[in-house]
Scaffold this motif. Structure first.
Motif, PDB file in Angstrom:
ATOM      1  N   SER A  57      70.109  38.630  29.131  1.00 66.77           N
ATOM      2  CA  SER A  57      70.696  39.391  28.016  1.00 66.77           C
ATOM      3  C   SER A  57      70.783  38.595  26.727  1.00 66.77           C
ATOM      4  O   SER A  57      70.914  39.164  25.644  1.00 66.77           O
ATOM      5  CB  SER A  57      72.099  39.863  28.395  1.00 66.77           C
ATOM      6  OG  SER A  57      72.989  38.762  28.505  1.00 66.77           O
ATOM      7  N   GLY A  58      70.723  37.261  26.846  1.00 66.11           N
ATOM      8  CA  GLY A  58      70.903  36.423  25.658  1.00 66.11           C
ATOM      9  C   GLY A  58      72.364  36.236  25.289  1.00 66.11           C
ATOM     10  O   GLY A  58      72.679  35.544  24.310  1.00 66.11           O
ATOM     11  N   ALA A  59      73.268  36.840  26.053  1.00 69.39           N
ATOM     12  CA  ALA A  59      74.703  36.726  25.758  1.00 69.39           C
ATOM     13  C   ALA A  59      75.174  35.298  25.984  1.00 69.39           C
ATOM     14  O   ALA A  59      74.764  34.628  26.931  1.00 69.39           O
ATOM     15  CB  ALA A  59      75.503  37.692  26.621  1.00 69.39           C
ATOM     16  N   ILE A  60      76.042  34.851  25.096  1.00 67.05           N
ATOM     17  CA  ILE A  60      76.528  33.467  25.132  1.00 67.05           C
ATOM     18  C   ILE A  60      78.019  33.465  25.480  1.00 67.05           C
ATOM     19  O   ILE A  60      78.803  34.222  24.908  1.00 67.05           O
ATOM     20  CB  ILE A  60      76.293  32.788  23.766  1.00 67.05           C
ATOM     21  CG1 ILE A  60      74.791  32.790  23.440  1.00 67.05           C
ATOM     22  CG2 ILE A  60      76.847  31.362  23.762  1.00 67.05           C
ATOM     23  CD1 ILE A  60      74.463  32.432  22.015  1.00 67.05           C
ATOM     24  N   THR A  61      78.382  32.613  26.412  1.00 65.05           N
ATOM     25  CA  THR A  61      79.773  32.487  26.831  1.00 65.05           C
ATOM     26  C   THR A  61      80.237  31.061  26.569  1.00 65.05           C
ATOM     27  O   THR A  61      79.582  30.099  26.985  1.00 65.05           O
ATOM     28  CB  THR A  61      79.928  32.797  28.337  1.00 65.05           C
ATOM     29  OG1 THR A  61      79.421  34.114  28.589  1.00 65.05           O
ATOM     30  CG2 THR A  61      81.395  32.749  28.750  1.00 65.05           C
ATOM     31  N   ILE A  62      81.347  30.927  25.848  1.00 61.45           N
ATOM     32  CA  ILE A  62      81.932  29.607  25.617  1.00 61.45           C
ATOM     33  C   ILE A  62      82.720  29.210  26.862  1.00 61.45           C
ATOM     34  O   ILE A  62      83.579  29.966  27.333  1.00 61.45           O
ATOM     35  CB  ILE A  62      82.854  29.604  24.386  1.00 61.45           C
ATOM     36  CG1 ILE A  62      82.049  29.975  23.122  1.00 61.45           C
ATOM     37  CG2 ILE A  62      83.543  28.249  24.206  1.00 61.45           C
ATOM     38  CD1 ILE A  62      80.979  28.985  22.732  1.00 61.45           C
ATOM     39  N   ILE A  63      82.430  28.033  27.395  1.00 61.40           N
ATOM     40  CA  ILE A  63      83.114  27.602  28.621  1.00 61.40           C
ATOM     41  C   ILE A  63      84.016  26.397  28.390  1.00 61.40           C
ATOM     42  O   ILE A  63      84.645  25.903  29.333  1.00 61.40           O
ATOM     43  CB  ILE A  63      82.087  27.275  29.728  1.00 61.40           C
ATOM     44  CG1 ILE A  63      81.109  26.182  29.269  1.00 61.40           C
ATOM     45  CG2 ILE A  63      81.325  28.528  30.148  1.00 61.40           C
ATOM     46  CD1 ILE A  63      80.167  25.705  30.372  1.00 61.40           C
TER      47      ILE A  63
END
Length: 555
Positions: free
Chosen positions: A416-422
């Protein structure tokens, strides 16, 4: 000339010529709205810029702005540009030490002073030979007032026309300093213009749009998403007189685009639930004919009935809050950006419910990638030129191929190209067990408890991680046993999902609310983990056994 290359000064000239009588700025003063047309703004800008030269300041000088948002803030900013000088915005909530540091480090020759909640506290920070210029509000003693600055150079020849080079510096914007003294990010006209034009294109902003400017203009978000966009798109701006009249002024503005921070979205939610009741609201929303009426009533009550675009940024927002707003017909797009990239970077534009829990996808014109250690790297036409008087930090901030090291840890979904800050590179800590813990993902899960307003996980060198919790206003009024039981239930549920070295040893409910004034929060409401560690580490370092305690119960 390609208008996308226009500086704010050229936009000012363009709108003053093509729409001179359009009201650009609405400023309430003593509950009477004062308006400023483009032609009036241009006139004031010319007068103040000439006055700056009359006072002996020269091109390239740094001029600070210390004020809450108001129409005069934008007029002042444009006047500093018109004079060929460089603005240095300072947060109106900054303490005296920070004000003094920024003024001295930036070598500011003067400071425009406007509305401040506690000007007496700020007054101590404006020292030395810095000239004080009043913006027309009741504030600290100043050498020159706003009216005087309109006429100081009236008997002198007008300034020569000035168009900055795109590589010139428009502003030095000091970051909010969550890990120490703020650093001054050098922003060029080129980067500022590029980001603003990209925002206008992405969000399809036009001269029909209205926005309320209330998040600090000293912060890059308001500077680009609101001020910069207004120059490019001829957007109408409204200001709020004070926190007391915020909702009233929001209802008056009826913004078509509204950007906020998680704490305000949370407060709006609480006020709605307190007024209607959660169970009653859910029942009403389940009835088709009633549901649309309730949604419209809530939206109108907030002043957001005409808002086609809603967004949240500055800090992570709970997915449960975004789902709740979606249920009442308000779709909030989460976005991510930094001072160093003029805030235009990653976002959920347009809104997609399936992206809730992520910060969205990389925006057009930007590039991202991650290192082997998961640090997010970023590149765009909106990148800053470096940190003022800090070559070492500038060199450390970039990779050899020109990507900016954001300091955030992230995962990019390959499909999806979605980015999650971890997490944050500097936030990760080792407990006494010797293994690294990444606190941010744990905090995001734990913070979904409705009793929690703010949360910070500590653990460096400690027996186990400890969650410091600031209760929400509603929870603080509930019986202690009820809140403790809920927190304990949440603690056990979260710990069941964690590795043994990550498990939270205890929850501690803090006694004093966290604010920028007591230095726990930055002006943009980010938590300073290192400050809380210094305050609490010795008192909580041995806590374990999944306890729930109040700060008053600590030894």
């Amino acid at each position: 000339m390609d208008k996308s290359q226009f500086t704010p000064l050229q936009w000012l000239e363009h709108w003053a010529e093509t729409t001179p009588n359009k009201v650009f700025l609405h400023q309430p003063v003593n509950r009477v709205v004062q308006t400023h047309t483009w032609a009036e703004v241009q006139d004031k800008v010319e007068n103040i810029a000439a006055s700056l030269h009359q006072l002996g300041f020269v091109k390239g000088d740094k001029i600070a702005i210390l004020a809450k948002n108001c129409a005069e803030w934008l007029i002042t900013d444009l006047a500093i540009m018109r004079a060929g000088m460089i603005s240095v915005p300072i947060y109106p909530s900054a303490n005296a030490d920070t004000i003094q540091y920024v003024l001295e480090h930036s070598e500011s020759k003067a400071v425009f002073v406007g509305k401040l909640d506690k000007w007496q506290d700020a007054d101590v920070g404006v020292k030395g030979t810095v000239i004080r210029l009043s913006m027309g509000y009741e504030t600290m003693p100043c050498q020159y007032d706003w009216n005087k600055l309109q006429t100081l150079a009236k008997d002198h020849a007008p300034l020569e026309k000035y168009i900055p080079e795109l590589d010139d510096t428009i502003s030095i914007i000091y970051t909010s300093g969550s890990t120490g003294n703020p650093k001054g990010a050098i922003i060029s006209y080129r980067a500022f213009n590029w980001a603003n034009q990209e925002i206008v294109n992405l969000l399809k902003m036009t001269d029909k749009d209205r926005m309320l400017s209330y998040l600090p203009l000293a912060h890059i978000t308001e500077r680009c998403f609101v001020e910069g966009v207004a120059y490019h798109a001829n957007t109408t701006l409204y200001f709020t007189e004070s926190l007391e009249f915020f909702v009233e002024d929001l209802q008056y503005a009826k913004p078509t685009a509204f950007f906020s921070v998680p704490r305000l979205w949370s407060l709006f939610q609480k006020n709605i639930i307190d007024k209607i009741g959660n169970n009653k609201l859910n029942i009403l929303l389940s009835i088709p004919l009633v549901s649309s009426l309730i949604k419209r009533k809530i939206q109108k009550g907030l002043g957001l009935q005409h808002a086609r675009l809603l967004a949240s940024g500055s800090a992570p927002i709970s997915p449960s809050i975004l789902h709740w707003y979606n249920k009442i017909g308000l779709n909030i797009c989460e976005a991510w950006g930094m001072t160093e990239n003029c805030i235009y970077a990653i976002g959920c534009f347009p809104f997609e419910e399936k992206l809730i829990g992520t910060i969205g996808r990389v925006l057009p014109g930007c590039e991202v990638k991650t290192t082997a250690e998961d640090e997010l790297l970023f590149k765009s036409g909106g990148l800053f030129d470096g940190y003022y008087k800090n070559e070492e930090a500038t060199k450390e901030a970039f990779t050899e191929d020109g990507f900016f090291k954001t300091g955030d840890l992230a995962k990019i979904d390959p499909d999806s190209g979605a980015i999650t800050i971890i997490g944050r590179v500097k936030d990760n800590f080792k407990t006494a067990k010797g293994k690294f813990v990444s606190p941010v993902p744990i905090e995001k899960v734990f913070a979904q408890d409705p009793h929690i307003e703010l949360l910070c996980l500590l653990g460096s060198g400690m027996a186990a991680p400890v969650a410091l919790v600031q209760l929400s206003e509603g929870a603080a009024a509930l019986p202690k046993e009820q809140v403790a039981a809920s927190l304990k239930e949440n603690l056990l549920a979260v710990n069941n999902q964690l590795e043994s070295h990550e498990k939270i040893g205890a929850v501690v409910v803090v006694a004093e609310p966290w604010t920028p004034e007591n230095d726990v929060l930055t002006p943009t409401l980010k938590i300073k983990r290192h400050v809380l560690h210094k305050q609490f580490a010795e008192r909580v370092e041995e806590l374990k056994g999944q306890q729930v305690l109040w700060e008053s119960e600590l030894n």
